[in-house]
Scaffold this motif. Sequence first.
Motif, PDB file in Angstrom:
ATOM      1  N   PHE A 236       0.841  -1.191   0.000  1.00 44.75           N
ATOM      2  CA  PHE A 236       0.000   0.000   0.000  1.00 44.75           C
ATOM      3  C   PHE A 236       0.886   1.255   0.000  1.00 44.75           C
ATOM      4  N   LYS A 237       0.282   2.384  -0.292  1.00 46.46           N
ATOM      5  CA  LYS A 237       1.024   3.642  -0.378  1.00 46.46           C
ATOM      6  C   LYS A 237       1.731   3.961   0.934  1.00 46.46           C
ATOM      7  N   ARG A 238       1.065   3.702   2.046  1.00 49.74           N
ATOM      8  CA  ARG A 238       1.677   3.975   3.353  1.00 49.74           C
ATOM      9  C   ARG A 238       2.909   3.112   3.557  1.00 49.74           C
ATOM     10  N   THR A 239       2.842   1.853   3.137  1.00 54.69           N
ATOM     11  CA  THR A 239       3.986   0.945   3.268  1.00 54.69           C
ATOM     12  C   THR A 239       5.161   1.433   2.445  1.00 54.69           C
ATOM     13  N   ILE A 240       4.862   1.856   1.209  1.00 58.17           N
ATOM     14  CA  ILE A 240       5.922   2.360   0.332  1.00 58.17           C
ATOM     15  C   ILE A 240       6.595   3.577   0.964  1.00 58.17           C
ATOM     16  N   ASN A 241       5.799   4.507   1.487  1.00 61.49           N
ATOM     17  CA  ASN A 241       6.352   5.719   2.099  1.00 61.49           C
ATOM     18  C   ASN A 241       7.225   5.395   3.307  1.00 61.49           C
ATOM     19  N   GLU A 242       6.808   4.402   4.099  1.00 58.17           N
ATOM     20  CA  GLU A 242       7.588   4.036   5.288  1.00 58.17           C
ATOM     21  C   GLU A 242       8.954   3.487   4.906  1.00 58.17           C
ATOM     22  N   TYR A 243       8.987   2.588   3.936  1.00 57.85           N
ATOM     23  CA  TYR A 243      10.263   2.009   3.514  1.00 57.85           C
ATOM     24  C   TYR A 243      11.161   3.055   2.862  1.00 57.85           C
ATOM     25  N   LEU A 244      10.583   3.886   2.004  1.00 56.66           N
ATOM     26  CA  LEU A 244      11.387   4.896   1.313  1.00 56.66           C
ATOM     27  C   LEU A 244      11.918   5.944   2.286  1.00 56.66           C
ATOM     28  N   THR A 245      11.151   6.255   3.315  1.00 58.55           N
ATOM     29  CA  THR A 245      11.616   7.226   4.314  1.00 58.55           C
ATOM     30  C   THR A 245      12.866   6.717   5.022  1.00 58.55           C
ATOM     31  N   VAL A 246      12.842   5.436   5.427  1.00 60.45           N
ATOM     32  CA  VAL A 246      14.016   4.840   6.067  1.00 60.45           C
ATOM     33  C   VAL A 246      15.206   4.875   5.113  1.00 60.45           C
TER      34      VAL A 246
END
Length: 262
Positions: A236-246
């Motif tokens: 999901f979009k939230r998952t993508i944002n979390e990984y990319l932020t790290v």
Amino acid sequence: MFKKTAISKRQKFIISATLLSAGLLTIQLANLSWRYQAILALTILTYLLSAWSLKEGLFGIKWLTVLILPTLFTTGVGLFYFLLPSSWLTRLPVATLYGLGLYALLLTENIFSVAAIRNIQLFRSANAVGFLLTLLTAFFLYDTIFSFRLSFWLNFVLVFLTSLPLFVQGLWAVNLEEKITSQIWFYSLALSLIVAEGALALSFWPVTVSAGSLALITIMYVILGLTQHYLSQRLFKRTINEYLTVGVVVLVTVILTTRWGG
């Protein structure tokens, strides 16, 4: 007549982890010219003891996929072990943590071998532990490769070859299929190439060995995590944002801590 006492799986895990931890401590006594032969022997012993501990649930492709991570975990720790100061105060805690890590790995791989047959509640927890120990194994292996100060093309090749089996087992563990599908091979090759290209780029950066290894496992964290979520249909979009932020935070940290001026 004496009644045979069956050894439970947990007892096998404890025996295997204890023997291999003792083996890790023993290779410290080996002559430096024999260190790599000793690590190879310990790696082979890990495969055999892991197979003995998990044999009830092993069949088909699981003789490979289930045993990849425990075997490479030993290889990574064994190589990293020789980079530590030659002091028992340093290496004894590492050997203890290795034993605990291997025990956790055997428990995890046991869940994978059972979950391939029937659904069990601990599967998601096992995936999380397997993911974490995959990253830890990769860090030990990448740290060793960078510590050799090899040429850029050797870093590329060795990181690619090291990453491939880790990605194969990491992606197979998502759906626990009866074979390694062409999709898993494709993604594993592609993701290994991405990490290897990262190693190639870092070969020209004045980064420390630890910083370079951290950067590579961050790349692995992002691409393996996202691909696992994609294969499990939970991307999901939230998952993508979390990984990319790290990924961005670690990349910026590596850049800021690099001494570009020499």
